[in-house]
Design a protein around this motif. Sequence first.
Motif, PDB file in Angstrom:
ATOM      1  N   UNK A   1      -6.459 -18.151 -42.331  1.00 18.56           N
ATOM      2  CA  UNK A   1      -6.595 -19.491 -43.251  1.00 18.56           C
ATOM      3  C   UNK A   1      -7.036 -20.741 -42.491  1.00 18.56           C
ATOM      4  N   UNK A   2      -8.340 -20.796 -42.194  1.00 17.15           N
ATOM      5  CA  UNK A   2      -8.712 -22.115 -41.899  1.00 17.15           C
ATOM      6  C   UNK A   2      -9.119 -23.132 -43.237  1.00 17.15           C
TER       7      UNK A   2
ATOM      8  N   UNK B   1     -16.075 -19.147 -51.580  1.00 19.77           N
ATOM      9  CA  UNK B   1     -15.440 -17.681 -51.061  1.00 19.77           C
ATOM     10  C   UNK B   1     -14.553 -17.940 -49.942  1.00 19.77           C
ATOM     11  N   UNK B   2     -14.561 -18.907 -48.973  1.00 25.78           N
ATOM     12  CA  UNK B   2     -13.597 -19.140 -48.043  1.00 25.78           C
ATOM     13  C   UNK B   2     -12.440 -19.631 -48.541  1.00 25.78           C
ATOM     14  N   UNK B   3     -12.276 -20.460 -49.502  1.00 26.90           N
ATOM     15  CA  UNK B   3     -11.322 -21.179 -49.908  1.00 26.90           C
ATOM     16  C   UNK B   3     -10.437 -20.190 -50.894  1.00 26.90           C
ATOM     17  N   UNK B   4     -11.326 -18.996 -51.343  1.00 27.83           N
ATOM     18  CA  UNK B   4     -10.482 -18.213 -52.295  1.00 27.83           C
ATOM     19  C   UNK B   4      -9.994 -16.985 -51.355  1.00 27.83           C
ATOM     20  N   UNK B   5     -10.161 -16.891 -50.334  1.00 26.15           N
ATOM     21  CA  UNK B   5      -9.645 -15.757 -49.424  1.00 26.15           C
ATOM     22  C   UNK B   5      -8.267 -15.937 -48.904  1.00 26.15           C
ATOM     23  N   UNK B   6      -7.251 -15.155 -48.743  1.00 28.01           N
ATOM     24  CA  UNK B   6      -6.119 -15.250 -48.465  1.00 28.01           C
ATOM     25  C   UNK B   6      -6.118 -14.901 -46.851  1.00 28.01           C
TER      26      UNK B   6
ATOM     27  N   UNK C   1     -21.500 -15.653 -43.392  1.00 24.87           N
ATOM     28  CA  UNK C   1     -21.307 -14.713 -44.480  1.00 24.87           C
ATOM     29  C   UNK C   1     -20.657 -15.245 -45.767  1.00 24.87           C
ATOM     30  N   UNK C   2     -19.717 -16.335 -45.545  1.00 28.11           N
ATOM     31  CA  UNK C   2     -19.034 -16.613 -47.031  1.00 28.11           C
ATOM     32  C   UNK C   2     -19.377 -18.169 -47.222  1.00 28.11           C
TER      33      UNK C   2
ATOM     34  N   UNK D   1      -9.257 -14.911 -44.124  1.00 27.72           N
ATOM     35  CA  UNK D   1     -10.615 -15.352 -43.976  1.00 27.72           C
ATOM     36  C   UNK D   1     -11.250 -13.927 -42.926  1.00 27.72           C
ATOM     37  N   UNK D   2     -10.483 -13.636 -41.986  1.00 31.72           N
ATOM     38  CA  UNK D   2     -11.167 -12.830 -41.102  1.00 31.72           C
ATOM     39  C   UNK D   2     -11.304 -11.264 -41.467  1.00 31.72           C
ATOM     40  N   UNK D   3     -10.342 -11.021 -42.486  1.00 32.90           N
ATOM     41  CA  UNK D   3     -10.410  -9.797 -43.026  1.00 32.90           C
ATOM     42  C   UNK D   3     -11.589  -9.854 -44.160  1.00 32.90           C
ATOM     43  N   UNK D   4     -11.681 -10.990 -44.927  1.00 33.94           N
ATOM     44  CA  UNK D   4     -12.769 -10.929 -45.723  1.00 33.94           C
ATOM     45  C   UNK D   4     -14.107 -10.798 -44.898  1.00 33.94           C
ATOM     46  N   UNK D   5     -14.204 -11.511 -43.921  1.00 31.72           N
ATOM     47  CA  UNK D   5     -15.494 -11.483 -43.209  1.00 31.72           C
ATOM     48  C   UNK D   5     -15.716 -10.175 -42.577  1.00 31.72           C
ATOM     49  N   UNK D   6     -14.721  -9.328 -42.149  1.00 28.53           N
ATOM     50  CA  UNK D   6     -14.980  -8.099 -41.660  1.00 28.53           C
ATOM     51  C   UNK D   6     -15.502  -7.209 -42.565  1.00 28.53           C
ATOM     52  N   UNK D   7     -14.948  -7.223 -43.717  1.00 29.58           N
ATOM     53  CA  UNK D   7     -15.122  -6.466 -45.007  1.00 29.58           C
ATOM     54  C   UNK D   7     -16.680  -6.471 -45.517  1.00 29.58           C
ATOM     55  N   UNK D   8     -17.183  -7.794 -45.309  1.00 32.76           N
ATOM     56  CA  UNK D   8     -18.343  -7.743 -45.866  1.00 32.76           C
ATOM     57  C   UNK D   8     -19.310  -7.376 -44.643  1.00 32.76           C
ATOM     58  N   UNK D   9     -19.146  -7.436 -43.454  1.00 29.60           N
ATOM     59  CA  UNK D   9     -20.102  -7.359 -42.267  1.00 29.60           C
ATOM     60  C   UNK D   9     -19.737  -5.722 -41.900  1.00 29.60           C
TER      61      UNK D   9
END
Length: 496
Positions: free
Chosen positions: A62-63, A293-298, A288-289, A300-308
């Motif tokens: 969470x950055x 989208x970044x503010x909504x992510x719990x 990617x985000x 961030x690295x997992x969300x990034x990986x799921x997208x790519x």
Amino acid sequence: MSNRYAAAGQDGQLSGDGTQADPGGELQDKDGRKVGLGKKVTLLRGISIIIGIIIGAGIFISPKGILKHSGSIGMSLVVWIGCGVLSLFGALSYAELGTCIKKSGGHYTYILEAFGPQMAFIRLWAELIAIRPAAMAVISLAFGQYILEPLFMPCAVPPMAVKLATAIGITSVMYLNSMSVTWTARIQIVLTFCKLLAMGVIIVPGMYQLFKGETKNFENAFDMDNVNLSGMPLAFYSGMYAYAGWFYLNFVTEEVDNPERTVPLAICISMAIVTSCYVLTNVAYYTVMSAEELLASEAVAVTFAEKLMGNFSVVVPLFVALSCFGSMNGSLFALSRMFYVASREGHLPEVFSMIHVRKHTPLAAVLILYPMTMLLLFLGDIYSLLNFMSFLRWLFIGVVVLGLIYLRYTKPDLPRPFKVPLFIPVVFCLTCFFMVFLSLYSDPVNTGIGFAISLTGIPAYYIFIYFNHRPKWLQRALDCFNRTLQILLVVVPAEE
């Protein structure tokens, strides 16, 4: 306790614990080595300690705190760079202290040298009863959560399973640090490379996306319509927290090989690597985000990986867990030396300054946090306790750097192999005190409670340390505690 138990052997004969006393009276283990802590921290190991502790779970999870308070993508990147520079200022100040005061113990030792035993004891007391057990429990909970995440996907991990995995993680770190300094340092190097590999898994695809032209999220990056100047101090506060850990090498100065060269070099290299990785990782996220989208992510690295990366994203929680384990291992390695030095100075029972006769580790000092950490893990409200104590970290770091400025004038002839320009500690000291006042302003209740908890160190100092004539029952209890633990743990006073 003295050497009564330890030096039972005479004229080179082995005593019951595997030690022997040579004719000169020096305590040795069965291999003929003096019982003590050796200089086993090389430059590479020093770098791995600093990087391994600084890079915890935060950059992967969470950055968004910085983005939220800075108001725009461009300003958030400026804050990440600015926090890296300010942290470097603090690290350089500690490098000067570490080369002119060549004793382990970090904050505690420098406050003791500059401002005396009472202030140092208050710092130690706050660390021992609340700050460190809570901090260790929190990073360990992150380890427990993310090590189990791939097993339970897509379901939530049961809270009790997280706590049990956390307890296993804490116990394994304690065991590792108890058994071998060398293996603790080697594993820290491996875990640090794992952290950097994890960041590489994010940075490389992110840079590839950037070079492909995925720059739409950087358009109007410095849009001043969203920038909230009043929130910038909170953004810097979040950033400085993410960089915290650059001071840990100073906790093990006595074990550093050639500290005059190694300490400043390890600090500068580590801060350059961490700042570069943090900035590039955030740039990769934004390829990617979007900011929303970044503010909504719990995570961030997992969300990034799921997208790519699709299914490959399952490895990200494992990387986060390894990162947390590295932070646990490195911080315990360093903190145990603070308790070891505090015991040597008479501020903790004598047994905590003793060394295991065969493993050559400060076993009692390693285990001192274990009971309180496990208690908080299963019974306490850890996050509330961390809120109470977060401002105390910056208060005492500010006091340490103020001590550097104070020593410049009170001890001008003190040898300083590494000396920073005066404006560096002044700027950093002012930054620390500003963050302390910011805490007082933004959360006066929790900050006040934390301050009150730390002030309980004042009566404790007079009861346990200051008065020479303790009640007989208290002295008997302390003697019994020292003697029992020394026998149980097979530890003896270190040879100078």
